[in-house]
Structure formats: structure tokens, C-alpha cells
Write a protein that holds these residues in place. Structure first.
Motif, mmCIF file in Angstrom:
data_model
loop_
_atom_site.group_PDB
_atom_site.id
_atom_site.type_symbol
_atom_site.label_atom_id
_atom_site.label_comp_id
_atom_site.label_asym_id
_atom_site.label_seq_id
_atom_site.Cartn_x
_atom_site.Cartn_y
_atom_site.Cartn_z
ATOM 1 N N GLY A 65 0.839 -1.189 0.000
ATOM 2 C CA GLY A 65 0.000 0.000 0.000
ATOM 3 C C GLY A 65 0.873 1.237 0.000
ATOM 4 O O GLY A 65 2.076 1.175 -0.243
ATOM 5 N N GLY A 66 0.258 2.346 0.320
ATOM 6 C CA GLY A 66 0.981 3.609 0.407
ATOM 7 C C GLY A 66 0.727 4.247 1.751
ATOM 8 O O GLY A 66 0.137 3.636 2.648
ATOM 9 N N GLU A 67 1.147 5.471 1.897
ATOM 10 C CA GLU A 67 0.961 6.192 3.161
ATOM 11 C C GLU A 67 -0.512 6.257 3.559
ATOM 12 O O GLU A 67 -0.834 6.243 4.743
ATOM 13 C CB GLU A 67 1.544 7.597 3.058
ATOM 14 N N GLU A 68 -1.417 6.292 2.576
ATOM 15 C CA GLU A 68 -2.851 6.348 2.881
ATOM 16 C C GLU A 68 -3.329 5.084 3.594
ATOM 17 O O GLU A 68 -4.331 5.099 4.312
ATOM 18 C CB GLU A 68 -3.676 6.581 1.613
ATOM 19 N N SER A 69 -2.593 3.991 3.450
ATOM 20 C CA SER A 69 -2.950 2.733 4.109
ATOM 21 C C SER A 69 -2.864 2.849 5.630
ATOM 22 O O SER A 69 -3.523 2.103 6.352
ATOM 23 C CB SER A 69 -2.022 1.609 3.656
ATOM 24 N N VAL A 126 -1.330 -2.687 9.337
ATOM 25 C CA VAL A 126 -0.356 -2.160 8.383
ATOM 26 C C VAL A 126 1.029 -2.258 9.018
ATOM 27 O O VAL A 126 1.186 -2.024 10.219
ATOM 28 C CB VAL A 126 -0.669 -0.687 8.038
ATOM 29 N N TYR A 127 1.995 -2.591 8.195
ATOM 30 C CA TYR A 127 3.368 -2.723 8.676
ATOM 31 C C TYR A 127 4.290 -1.924 7.768
ATOM 32 O O TYR A 127 4.142 -1.942 6.549
ATOM 33 C CB TYR A 127 3.809 -4.188 8.662
ATOM 34 N N VAL A 177 5.024 -0.469 2.392
ATOM 35 C CA VAL A 177 3.969 -0.442 3.402
ATOM 36 C C VAL A 177 3.086 -1.641 3.071
ATOM 37 O O VAL A 177 2.490 -1.695 2.012
ATOM 38 C CB VAL A 177 3.157 0.872 3.342
ATOM 39 N N VAL A 178 3.039 -2.625 3.976
ATOM 40 C CA VAL A 178 2.311 -3.860 3.714
ATOM 41 C C VAL A 178 1.031 -3.856 4.511
ATOM 42 O O VAL A 178 1.030 -3.642 5.729
ATOM 43 C CB VAL A 178 3.155 -5.098 4.039
ATOM 44 N N VAL A 179 -0.078 -4.111 3.813
ATOM 45 C CA VAL A 179 -1.404 -4.160 4.429
ATOM 46 C C VAL A 179 -1.851 -5.612 4.517
ATOM 47 O O VAL A 179 -1.785 -6.349 3.539
ATOM 48 C CB VAL A 179 -2.431 -3.361 3.592
#
Length: 105
Positions: free
Chosen positions: A54-58, A65-66, A98-100
Motif C-alpha cells: 500500500g501507500g501512506e494512505e494505508s 499495516v506494517y 507499506v504492507v497491508v
């Protein structure tokens, strides 16, 4: 060993409390998060999850989120890092993703 099978040392951070969860060698940021969730929650939990970059929005979502950092060029003692070293990792390592972790389906 081909480049696609090369393991990289990643640091996985829980951004909420800004805690370094673990340093692990994995093929990708997503695989690093899967390993950690399997240790924390079990293989049955991981089997019910979908993992995406994902991105910062995640960070504003409701799913776990990690933040994953590549320690390859960070000049950090990856074996000596502790949970309190998240800020140090974030300052010196390159962000790998960024991993969701979200429920399948």
C-alpha cells in the motif's frame, strides 16, 4: 541462486506504537510480514489474510499495516536491534514498502 530467490534482511515496524517487531530474512516485504504474522497469530490466521503493498494512505485504514525497511545498506547491527530501535531503523534504512494485511474475500 538466482536473483529472484535472493533473501534480503528486512525490519518490520508496527507504525501505531512505532515498535520494531522483528528483523527477518525474506524474499520480499510481503513475505517478511507473513512470517511475522504467522509467528504472532498462527498459520490459520495467515491463511485467511490477503497481503498487498500500500501507500501512506494505508496507515489511515482499519486493517493491520506494517512498515518494512530494507537493512541491506543501512549499516545497522541487524542482530542487535530491539523493539525500541524503530526510529533508528526509519532514519537509516530504505523503506521497502507499506504492507497491508486484510481479510480475504
Amino acid at each position: 541462486m538466482s536473483a529472484t530467490n535472493k533473501l534480503t534482511t528486512y525490519a518490520v515496524i508496527d507504525p501505531g506504537p512505532n515498535v520494531l517487531l522483528e528483523v527477518t530474512k525474506s524474499a520480499s516485504p510481503i513475505e517478511a510480514v507473513k512470517k511475522i504474522e504467522e509467528k504472532m497469530r498462527g498459520s490459520e490466521y495467515v491463511a485467511t489474510r490477503s497481503y498487498d503493498l500500500g501507500g501512506e494512505e494505508s496507515l489511515d485504514g482499519s486493517d493491520p499495516v506494517y512498515l518494512v525497511y530494507d537493512l541491506t545498506d543501512a549499516e545497522l547491527d541487524d542482530e542487535g536491534l530491539t523493539g525500541e530501535d524503530a526510529g533508528l531503523v526509519r532514519a537509516q534504512a530504505d523503506e521497502a514498502g507499506v504492507v497491508v494485511s486484510s481479510a480475504k474475500g
